[in-house]
Every structure is written in structure tokens, then in C-alpha cells.
Design an enzyme around this catalytic site. Sequence first.
Site, mmCIF file in Angstrom:
data_model
loop_
_atom_site.group_PDB
_atom_site.id
_atom_site.type_symbol
_atom_site.label_atom_id
_atom_site.label_comp_id
_atom_site.label_asym_id
_atom_site.label_seq_id
_atom_site.Cartn_x
_atom_site.Cartn_y
_atom_site.Cartn_z
ATOM 1 N N HIS A 54 0.838 -1.193 0.000
ATOM 2 C CA HIS A 54 0.000 0.000 0.000
ATOM 3 C C HIS A 54 0.880 1.253 0.000
ATOM 4 C CE1 HIS A 54 0.519 -0.916 4.389
ATOM 5 N NE2 HIS A 54 0.879 0.341 4.372
HETATM 6 C C1 T46 Z 1 4.422 0.783 6.930
HETATM 7 C C2 T46 Z 1 4.672 -0.461 7.688
HETATM 8 C C3 T46 Z 1 6.011 -0.522 8.323
HETATM 9 C C4 T46 Z 1 -3.937 0.201 13.261
HETATM 10 O O1 T46 Z 1 -5.034 -0.037 13.783
HETATM 11 N N1 T46 Z 1 -3.193 1.281 13.648
HETATM 12 C C5 T46 Z 1 -1.981 1.575 13.122
HETATM 13 O O2 T46 Z 1 -1.358 2.586 13.518
HETATM 14 C C6 T46 Z 1 -1.468 0.730 12.076
HETATM 15 C C7 T46 Z 1 -0.117 1.006 11.435
HETATM 16 C C8 T46 Z 1 -2.216 -0.349 11.695
HETATM 17 N N2 T46 Z 1 -3.420 -0.611 12.268
HETATM 18 C C9 T46 Z 1 -4.194 -1.782 11.805
HETATM 19 C C10 T46 Z 1 -4.795 -1.600 10.418
HETATM 20 C C11 T46 Z 1 -4.804 -3.011 9.856
HETATM 21 O O3 T46 Z 1 -6.000 -3.647 10.245
HETATM 22 O O4 T46 Z 1 -3.343 -2.929 11.727
HETATM 23 C C12 T46 Z 1 -3.645 -3.703 10.573
HETATM 24 C C13 T46 Z 1 -2.405 -3.851 9.681
HETATM 25 O O5 T46 Z 1 -2.027 -2.534 9.284
HETATM 26 P P1 T46 Z 1 -1.205 -2.198 7.949
HETATM 27 O O6 T46 Z 1 -1.867 -2.811 6.765
HETATM 28 O O7 T46 Z 1 -0.981 -0.737 7.944
HETATM 29 O O8 T46 Z 1 0.181 -2.987 8.250
HETATM 30 P P2 T46 Z 1 1.538 -3.078 7.474
HETATM 31 O O9 T46 Z 1 2.499 -3.723 8.401
HETATM 32 O O10 T46 Z 1 1.348 -3.714 6.146
HETATM 33 O O11 T46 Z 1 1.998 -1.552 7.193
HETATM 34 C C14 T46 Z 1 2.319 -0.664 8.235
HETATM 35 C C15 T46 Z 1 2.093 0.764 7.765
HETATM 36 O O12 T46 Z 1 0.777 0.954 7.304
HETATM 37 C C16 T46 Z 1 3.018 1.129 6.646
HETATM 38 O O13 T46 Z 1 2.885 2.486 6.350
HETATM 39 O O14 T46 Z 1 5.326 1.401 6.385
HETATM 40 O O15 T46 Z 1 3.670 -0.787 8.650
#
Ligand code: T46
Length: 138
Positions: A54
Site C-alpha cells: 500500500h
Molecule cells: C508501513 C509499515 C512498516 C492500526 O489499527 N493502527 C496503526 O497505527 C497501524 C499502522 C495499523 N493498524 C491496523 C490496520 C490493519 O488492520 O493494523 C492492521 C495492519 O495494518 P497495515 O496494513 O498498515 O500494516 P503493514 O504492516 O502492512 O503496514 C504498516 C504501515 O501501514 C506502513 O505504512 O510502512 O507498517
Amino acid sequence: MKYNVEDCEIVELPIVHTESGNITVMENQLTLSFDIKRIYYLYDVPMNAERGGHAHYELQQYVVAASGSFTFILDDGKNKKEFFLNHPNKALHIKAGIWREMKNFSSGSICLVLASLEYSEKDYIRNYTDFLNFRNRK
Ligand code: T46
């Protein structure tokens, strides 16, 4: 303004060496180019897991391998660049509007993230075609 992968870089953070170990400090405005609004960390990531997939419209972040190592692949819609993070004094600065994939998490690794904004799902672009349309928009 739209940033490119060339605008994203690994910043070397200063290390305070002491006989009983090291300290690295990240401070708003001093070491960092924005004020931190949120801190989160990824841990217990299975070694074959791939995360990311993303971009964010506005969010920018510094990413640190607080423990272990992993790889980030950044993509601006035209070019991709790979960054290997393996030391707590190296922070990858990811600017806004950049697609990211993460892989090769080592066992026990901790991915520490300092973010410029609070969490908002509205700031995510999770579909690659939507991302390319966003990038190609003037
Ligand atoms: C990046 C990498 C390193 C939350 O509820 N709060 C938060 O602050 C975050 C970051 C996530 N979430 C929830 C949303 C989703 O249901 O946790 C789940 C996984 O989140 P996300 O798809 O964002 O996870 P990653 O590890 O793919 O990505 C995140 C960041 O979005 C991204 O910007 O650089 O960690």
C-alpha cells in the site's frame, strides 16, 4: 508535491556509546524532519511474511530495525528501490505517496515506525491501479 523513491533515504542516526551499551535518540525537529504523532512497531512477524502492499497519501515515516533485519521495497510508480535495514541507528525516511512492500523479516526482528500522522484508513491507497492513477494525476 509528489515524491520519488530517490527522495527516500536511509538516515544515519547518532550513537551515544557507553561502556554498558549504546543509545540512539530521535527528537522532533532535531533528528527528524517532522513532529512524531504516532509510534508503532511490528514484531512476531513470520520469516516468510510479506507486509505492506500500500501507499499513503500524506503520511511520512521513519522506519528503524530496532532488532534484527528486513527489506523494504519502495515504488513511486516508475522506479523501485530496495532498502535493507539491519541496524538500530539507521532510519529509512519514507516520504508521502510511495508504495511499499516489506519482506525477509529475520527471526525476532522488530520494525519500529515513527509516523507524522495519527492512524487513518482514509490515508491508505491499498489498490495498485488506484496508486498508479494517483501518481499519474497532475
Ligand atoms: C508501513 C509499515 C512498516 C492500526 O489499527 N493502527 C496503526 O497505527 C497501524 C499502522 C495499523 N493498524 C491496523 C490496520 C490493519 O488492520 O493494523 C492492521 C495492519 O495494518 P497495515 O496494513 O498498515 O500494516 P503493514 O504492516 O502492512 O503496514 C504498516 C504501515 O501501514 C506502513 O505504512 O510502512 O507498517
